[in-house]
Design an enzyme around this catalytic site. Structure first.
Site, short mmCIF file in Angstrom:
data_model
loop_
_atom_site.label_atom_id
_atom_site.label_comp_id
_atom_site.label_asym_id
_atom_site.label_seq_id
_atom_site.Cartn_x
_atom_site.Cartn_y
_atom_site.Cartn_z
N HIS A 169 0.81 -1.23 0.00
CA HIS A 169 0.00 0.00 0.00
C HIS A 169 0.84 1.28 0.00
CE1 HIS A 169 -3.63 -2.28 0.43
NE2 HIS A 169 -3.30 -2.75 1.62
N ASP A 188 -2.66 -10.86 -2.14
CA ASP A 188 -3.23 -10.28 -0.91
C ASP A 188 -4.69 -9.89 -1.21
OD1 ASP A 188 -2.09 -8.75 1.83
OD2 ASP A 188 -3.84 -7.78 0.93
N HIS A 204 -6.26 -7.34 -0.37
CA HIS A 204 -6.38 -5.91 -0.67
C HIS A 204 -5.61 -5.59 -1.95
CE1 HIS A 204 -6.83 -6.28 3.77
NE2 HIS A 204 -7.85 -5.48 3.54
N ASP A 243 -4.54 -12.74 3.64
CA ASP A 243 -5.79 -12.26 4.24
C ASP A 243 -7.02 -12.54 3.36
OD1 ASP A 243 -4.69 -10.47 2.45
OD2 ASP A 243 -4.69 -8.77 3.83
#
Ligand SMILES: [Zn+2]
Length: 314
Positions: free
Chosen positions: A129, A166, A168, A249
């Site tokens: 991120h 991931d 996200h 995740d």
């Protein structure tokens, strides 16, 4: 050839405060599972604090951002300090962040020189991120992008791919890779979800491949997205080095998202990516830990991911 595990005790000293999902216990949970006899052939090396780490960071981030973060992270911190609502640092964060970057550089050196078949970087803080000019979503530096630029600068790898499973979207990697056709970013992720990016229409210069999934999607949809979008694009790109943003995740037990993956799905994705790496770049993979917040699911998922890297690298 061996699989390299790169980590460091200081990663538990990056204190994000009580109740934060991206916590030191994640490292301890992974340590425990990787202590099993199954992993005795892993080559274990410490994530280094390297003289060239800041030069490496500046290939992906602005000098102004590096200086700003250094000033905050090495200044007086009373306990923890928030960089934004999600992203927290403590006195131990600067060394952890530099060693997390260093792990990626060390992995690239080992894999590009043929000293290791592939490498897994068990690091925190995570990276995908972090944008060129800001920390975000628990991430300080873009560990994967920095490793990619380093492979180009120091090892003559021209085409660098990051595959990101991931849950996200890796907005930071995407932003940093956006306008360079020799850098590939492919991501499966839940959408809508933090950070809000990751639509199919976000395509850079034809080098960005997003495959959003919906809440509730499980292994079947995940595999279909991988097979229809990520893998063909990766094959067409033909990387000289494959980096994996390995977040776990998307596991069904994870508290931060709503995909329904299980360990077998991470094994499958690792096998498919390894197959692609074998076809294009002598199997060269450097995998970097991103998210994964249910400790049991994280540990089990990392175990199958690392075991698969060992099996394909043997
Ligand atoms: Zn994540």
């Amino acid at each position: 050839m061996a699989t390299l595990l790169i980590t460091h005790p200081c990663f538990v000293d990056h204190d994000t405060g009580s109740g934060h999902p991206e916590r030191a216990e994640r490292m301890r949970a992974i340590d425990m599972v990787l202590a099993h006899d199954v992993f005795k052939d892993l080559r274990r090396e410490e994530a280094p604090l390297r003289d060239d780490v800041e030069a490496a960071i500046k290939r992906a981030h602005t000098a102004a951002y590096l200086e700003k973060l250094r000033a905050i992270a090495t200044g007086p911190i009373n306990g923890t300090r928030h960089l934004d609502p999600d992203t927290v640092i403590s006195a131990g964060s600067w060394e952890a962040a530099l060693r997390a970057v260093g792990a990626g550089l060390h992995g690239v050196d080992a894999v590009m020189s043929g000293r290791a078949a592939n490498a897994f970087c068990q690091v925190r803080p995570p990276g995908h991120h972090a944008e060129s000019e800001r920390a975000m979503g628990f991430c300080l530096f873009s560990n994967a992008a920095i490793a990619g630029f380093y492979a180009r600068a120091k090892h003559g790898a021209e085409r660098i791919a990051v595959a990101d499973f991931d849950v996200h979207h890796g907005n930071g990697t995407q932003e940093i890779f956006w306008s360079d056709k020799d850098l590939f970013y492919g991501s499966t992720h839940q959408m809508p979800l933090f950070p809000g990016t990751g639509a199919v229409s976000e395509a850079g210069v034809g080098n960005i491949f997003n495959a959003p999934l919906r809440a509730g999607d499980g292994g079947e949809r995940f595999r279909a997205a991988f097979e229809s979008r990520i893998l063909p694009a990766l094959h067409d790109f033909g990387p000289d080095l494959l980096l994996i943003s390995a977040g776990f995740d998307a596991h069904k037990a994870d508290p931060l998202a709503n995909l329904e993956l299980v360990e077998a799905d991470f094994m499958w994705a690792t096998e498919r990516l390894a197959d692609m790496a074998k076809r294009h770049c002598h199997g060269r993979i450097v995998s970097l830990l991103e998210g994964g917040y249910d400790l049991t699911a994280l540990a089990r998922s990392v175990a199958v991911h690392v075991k698969t890297l060992m099996d394909v690298g043997a």
